[in-house]
Write an enzyme that holds these catalytic residues in place. Sequence first.
Site, PDB file in Angstrom:
ATOM      1  N   CYS A  66     -62.650  55.773  17.854  1.00 44.21           N
ATOM      2  CA  CYS A  66     -61.344  55.320  16.796  1.00 44.21           C
ATOM      3  C   CYS A  66     -60.930  53.991  17.155  1.00 44.21           C
ATOM      4  O   CYS A  66     -59.974  53.608  17.612  1.00 44.21           O
ATOM      5  CB  CYS A  66     -60.153  56.415  17.397  1.00 44.21           C
ATOM      6  SG  CYS A  66     -60.631  58.305  17.181  1.00 44.21           S
ATOM      7  N   GLU A  67     -61.996  53.108  16.686  1.00 41.36           N
ATOM      8  CA  GLU A  67     -61.566  51.796  16.954  1.00 41.36           C
ATOM      9  C   GLU A  67     -62.611  51.115  15.698  1.00 41.36           C
ATOM     10  O   GLU A  67     -63.824  51.467  15.442  1.00 41.36           O
ATOM     11  CB  GLU A  67     -62.108  51.032  18.112  1.00 41.36           C
ATOM     12  CG  GLU A  67     -61.648  51.531  19.267  1.00 41.36           C
ATOM     13  CD  GLU A  67     -60.799  50.432  20.138  1.00 41.36           C
ATOM     14  OE1 GLU A  67     -60.837  49.287  19.736  1.00 41.36           O
ATOM     15  OE2 GLU A  67     -60.433  50.914  21.304  1.00 41.36           O
ATOM     16  N   GLY A 120     -80.534  33.246  32.943  1.00 44.99           N
ATOM     17  CA  GLY A 120     -81.395  34.037  32.774  1.00 44.99           C
ATOM     18  C   GLY A 120     -82.006  33.838  31.261  1.00 44.99           C
ATOM     19  O   GLY A 120     -81.528  33.522  30.461  1.00 44.99           O
ATOM     20  N   TYR A 156     -77.636  45.787  30.110  1.00 47.14           N
ATOM     21  CA  TYR A 156     -76.316  45.688  29.684  1.00 47.14           C
ATOM     22  C   TYR A 156     -76.120  46.576  28.532  1.00 47.14           C
ATOM     23  O   TYR A 156     -75.201  46.428  27.842  1.00 47.14           O
ATOM     24  CB  TYR A 156     -75.819  44.071  29.308  1.00 47.14           C
ATOM     25  CG  TYR A 156     -76.432  43.119  30.190  1.00 47.14           C
ATOM     26  CD1 TYR A 156     -75.662  43.278  31.702  1.00 47.14           C
ATOM     27  CD2 TYR A 156     -77.192  42.231  30.196  1.00 47.14           C
ATOM     28  CE1 TYR A 156     -76.140  42.250  32.408  1.00 47.14           C
ATOM     29  CE2 TYR A 156     -77.712  41.397  31.033  1.00 47.14           C
ATOM     30  CZ  TYR A 156     -77.029  41.216  32.251  1.00 47.14           C
ATOM     31  OH  TYR A 156     -77.320  40.318  33.072  1.00 47.14           O
ATOM     32  N   ARG A 181     -72.316  45.907  23.472  1.00 46.02           N
ATOM     33  CA  ARG A 181     -72.623  44.673  23.263  1.00 46.02           C
ATOM     34  C   ARG A 181     -72.272  44.104  21.853  1.00 46.02           C
ATOM     35  O   ARG A 181     -71.815  42.919  21.839  1.00 46.02           O
ATOM     36  CB  ARG A 181     -74.248  44.197  23.444  1.00 46.02           C
ATOM     37  CG  ARG A 181     -74.547  44.642  24.960  1.00 46.02           C
ATOM     38  CD  ARG A 181     -75.871  44.240  25.131  1.00 46.02           C
ATOM     39  NE  ARG A 181     -75.921  42.589  25.549  1.00 46.02           N
ATOM     40  CZ  ARG A 181     -76.467  41.885  24.544  1.00 46.02           C
ATOM     41  NH1 ARG A 181     -76.908  42.624  23.415  1.00 46.02           N
ATOM     42  NH2 ARG A 181     -76.211  40.571  24.746  1.00 46.02           N
ATOM     43  N   PRO A 198     -83.737  37.410  37.477  1.00 49.02           N
ATOM     44  CA  PRO A 198     -83.798  37.840  36.040  1.00 49.02           C
ATOM     45  C   PRO A 198     -83.335  39.128  35.930  1.00 49.02           C
ATOM     46  O   PRO A 198     -83.513  40.256  36.803  1.00 49.02           O
ATOM     47  CB  PRO A 198     -85.356  37.730  35.883  1.00 49.02           C
ATOM     48  CG  PRO A 198     -86.051  38.008  37.045  1.00 49.02           C
ATOM     49  CD  PRO A 198     -85.134  37.453  38.164  1.00 49.02           C
ATOM     50  N   GLY A 199     -82.610  39.598  34.990  1.00 47.46           N
ATOM     51  CA  GLY A 199     -82.027  40.793  34.858  1.00 47.46           C
ATOM     52  C   GLY A 199     -82.713  41.259  33.316  1.00 47.46           C
ATOM     53  O   GLY A 199     -83.652  41.957  33.177  1.00 47.46           O
ATOM     54  N   ARG A 200     -81.916  40.601  32.520  1.00 50.12           N
ATOM     55  CA  ARG A 200     -82.260  40.756  31.058  1.00 50.12           C
ATOM     56  C   ARG A 200     -83.744  40.748  30.707  1.00 50.12           C
ATOM     57  O   ARG A 200     -84.233  41.655  30.017  1.00 50.12           O
ATOM     58  CB  ARG A 200     -81.331  40.007  30.287  1.00 50.12           C
ATOM     59  CG  ARG A 200     -81.202  40.490  28.732  1.00 50.12           C
ATOM     60  CD  ARG A 200     -80.927  39.253  27.729  1.00 50.12           C
ATOM     61  NE  ARG A 200     -79.339  38.779  28.338  1.00 50.12           N
ATOM     62  CZ  ARG A 200     -78.480  38.970  27.913  1.00 50.12           C
ATOM     63  NH1 ARG A 200     -78.093  39.679  26.904  1.00 50.12           N
ATOM     64  NH2 ARG A 200     -77.243  38.408  28.425  1.00 50.12           N
ATOM     65  N   TYR A 217     -69.669  40.952  22.126  1.00 49.41           N
ATOM     66  CA  TYR A 217     -70.322  39.556  21.809  1.00 49.41           C
ATOM     67  C   TYR A 217     -70.932  39.559  20.483  1.00 49.41           C
ATOM     68  O   TYR A 217     -71.575  38.469  20.284  1.00 49.41           O
ATOM     69  CB  TYR A 217     -71.389  39.374  22.849  1.00 49.41           C
ATOM     70  CG  TYR A 217     -71.276  39.867  24.192  1.00 49.41           C
ATOM     71  CD1 TYR A 217     -70.523  38.969  25.161  1.00 49.41           C
ATOM     72  CD2 TYR A 217     -71.955  40.984  24.943  1.00 49.41           C
ATOM     73  CE1 TYR A 217     -70.509  39.484  26.464  1.00 49.41           C
ATOM     74  CE2 TYR A 217     -71.911  41.401  26.031  1.00 49.41           C
ATOM     75  CZ  TYR A 217     -71.056  40.638  26.711  1.00 49.41           C
ATOM     76  OH  TYR A 217     -70.781  40.921  28.095  1.00 49.41           O
TER      77      TYR A 217
HETATM   78  N1  LLP Z   1     -77.564  36.270  38.638  1.00 52.59           N
HETATM   79  C1  LLP Z   1     -76.306  35.855  38.451  1.00 52.59           C
HETATM   80  C2  LLP Z   1     -75.306  35.267  39.415  1.00 52.59           C
HETATM   81  C3  LLP Z   1     -75.668  36.379  37.194  1.00 52.59           C
HETATM   82  O1  LLP Z   1     -74.393  36.148  36.975  1.00 52.59           O
HETATM   83  C4  LLP Z   1     -76.483  36.969  36.046  1.00 52.59           C
HETATM   84  C5  LLP Z   1     -75.844  37.434  34.742  1.00 52.59           C
HETATM   85  C6  LLP Z   1     -77.767  37.196  36.489  1.00 52.59           C
HETATM   86  C7  LLP Z   1     -77.996  36.778  37.698  1.00 52.59           C
HETATM   87  C8  LLP Z   1     -78.477  37.913  35.359  1.00 52.59           C
HETATM   88  O2  LLP Z   1     -78.787  37.207  34.198  1.00 52.59           O
HETATM   89  P1  LLP Z   1     -79.877  37.677  33.187  1.00 52.59           P
HETATM   90  O3  LLP Z   1     -81.217  37.512  33.712  1.00 52.59           O
HETATM   91  O4  LLP Z   1     -79.540  39.191  32.695  1.00 52.59           O
HETATM   92  O5  LLP Z   1     -79.556  36.703  32.099  1.00 52.59           O
HETATM   93  N2  LLP Z   1     -73.118  41.569  29.653  1.00 52.59           N
HETATM   94  C9  LLP Z   1     -73.548  40.190  29.187  1.00 52.59           C
HETATM   95  C10 LLP Z   1     -74.578  39.536  30.016  1.00 52.59           C
HETATM   96  C11 LLP Z   1     -73.780  39.273  31.587  1.00 52.59           C
HETATM   97  C12 LLP Z   1     -74.571  38.377  32.265  1.00 52.59           C
HETATM   98  C13 LLP Z   1     -74.023  37.695  33.616  1.00 52.59           C
HETATM   99  N3  LLP Z   1     -74.384  37.302  34.710  1.00 52.59           N
HETATM  100  C14 LLP Z   1     -74.612  40.847  27.912  1.00 52.59           C
HETATM  101  O6  LLP Z   1     -74.628  41.783  27.702  1.00 52.59           O
HETATM  102  O7  LLP Z   1     -74.918  39.948  27.320  1.00 52.59           O
END
Ligand code: LLP
Length: 417
Positions: free
Chosen positions: A345-346, A242, A374, A315, A277-279, A319
Site C-alpha cells: 500500500c504505497e 565497487g 542488495y 532498489r 567486491p559485492g555487487r 534509488y
Molecule cells: N566495501 C564497503 C566499505 C562498502 O561500503 C561497500 C558498499 C562495498 C564494499 C561493496 O560495494 P559493491 O562492490 O557492492 O559496489 N544498497 C545499494 C548499495 C550500497 C553499497 C554500500 N557500500 C544498492 O542497492 O545499490
Amino acid sequence: MSSETAFTYRDGWFCCEDASLIDIAARFGTPAYVYSRAAIAARFAAYRRSLRGIPNRVCYAVKANSNIAILQLLASLGAGFDIVSGGELFRVLAAGADPATVVFSGVGKTREEIDFALARGIHSFNCESADELALLAEIAGRRNTTASVALRVNPDVDAITHPYISTGLKEHKFGIDIAVVESVYRRMARYPRLAATGVSCHIGSQLLSIAPLIEAADKMIALVARLRAAGFPIRHLDLGGGLGVSYRPTETAADIDEFISRLRPRLASDIELMLEPGRSIIAEAGILLSRVLFEKQNGSKTFVIVDAGMNDLIRPTLYHAHHEITPVEQSPLPPRIADIVGPVCETGDFFARDREIVPLAPGSLIAIRTAGAYGFVLASNYNSRPRPVELLVDGAEVHVIRRRETYDDLLRGEQLV
Ligand code: LLP
C-alpha cells in the site's frame, strides 16, 4: 557459465542454468529469489584471473547478499570477507569460513562487535575515526591481543554514481580526510595494542567508470609510500569502490580486467592488494521470480500487479534503480507500455514505470533481473508479508538456501501483554 549464459530461454521458457523457472515457481512458489551457482563462481574466478601475479585478497562484501550458502560457496572458492557488523561476522562463521580472512569495515562499530571480532581473530579492522581507534585499543588491551588496523581514508574523489551510494567525497560521513590521515597514523603509535598494517578507501558503489578508481588508487599508493618512508610497516592496500554491473542493455559493466591491468603497473610488488567486491560478484547471478496477479487500467495507464513488492526488492523505490523484466514465457505479442507494481500500500511500490513489455496474463511469470545484490538483504516484512524463499541453482538441481517465511515467522519474538 557467465550470468548472460546462466539465464536464457530454452524452447521458449526462461531458465536458470538447466532449471526451468516455470518448474521452479510450481515447486517453490513465488516470489522467489533464484541464484545461479555457476554465474557466481564465474564472476569470482574473473577476479582471481585478473589478479594473477599480484599478491591479493578478494574479500566479498557480505552486505550485498549474506545468505550463508552463498558465503559458503565463496569461501570454498577462496574468498575472504568484508563485514560491517557483528551479525555479518556471525554469518561468515556459520558458513564455516576462516575468520582470519575477514576485514571489519564500517563507520560505527560497537564495543560488543569489536570484542566479538577480536575474540574470533579476524584479519584486520578498517577504522574510520580517532574515537574508534581508542575504543579498539582499549578492548585489545583487555583481551591482551593486538589488532591490525588500516585507516579508511577519504580520498576526496567523485565516484560519479548515485548520490546515496557515493562515499568518497569530503562531505560524506565515511573515512578520515586524506589531508590529516598521516597525523592520525602517527597518533596511533601511542597505542601499543594497535598495529598499523594497512590503508583502505571506498569511494562508492556501482561505478561504471574506472577513472575515479584509478584516481583514488594513485592517491592511496602515494600515501602508502609516505607512510612507509615514515616507518609504518604498511602491508596491504584495501582499494574500495565497487565495480558497476549492467542493469539495462544500454549500460556497459565496468571491466575487471581493464581495472586490474591499469592498476597493475602502479602497485609495488610487496604490497597485498585487497578488494571488497559485492555487487559485481552476485548482482547478475540472481533474479526475483514473481507471478502476475492482475492487470488493470486506470485512465490511460496500464498496471500489471505482481505478487512481489517493494518489501522484497526495494532498489527501484529507493534509488529509482532500473531492473530489466523478462517474461518467463517467450511471447510473440507486440509490447505495450505498462507499470509493473507490487501489492504494497504505497505509490512507491513499483518495479518499472512506463515500461515496454508484452501483455502478461494473470498467472504468468516474470523474472526481475540483476537482483542478486542488495535484493533479499534489504527485504523487510512491511505489510506483514513473509519474505521470499531463496534458491541456489546448480545445473538442473535446485537447493533451498532459505525457506519461505511463514506467518509464524512474522510473530517470532513478539508477545501479548
Ligand atoms: N566495501 C564497503 C566499505 C562498502 O561500503 C561497500 C558498499 C562495498 C564494499 C561493496 O560495494 P559493491 O562492490 O557492492 O559496489 N544498497 C545499494 C548499495 C550500497 C553499497 C554500500 N557500500 C544498492 O542497492 O545499490
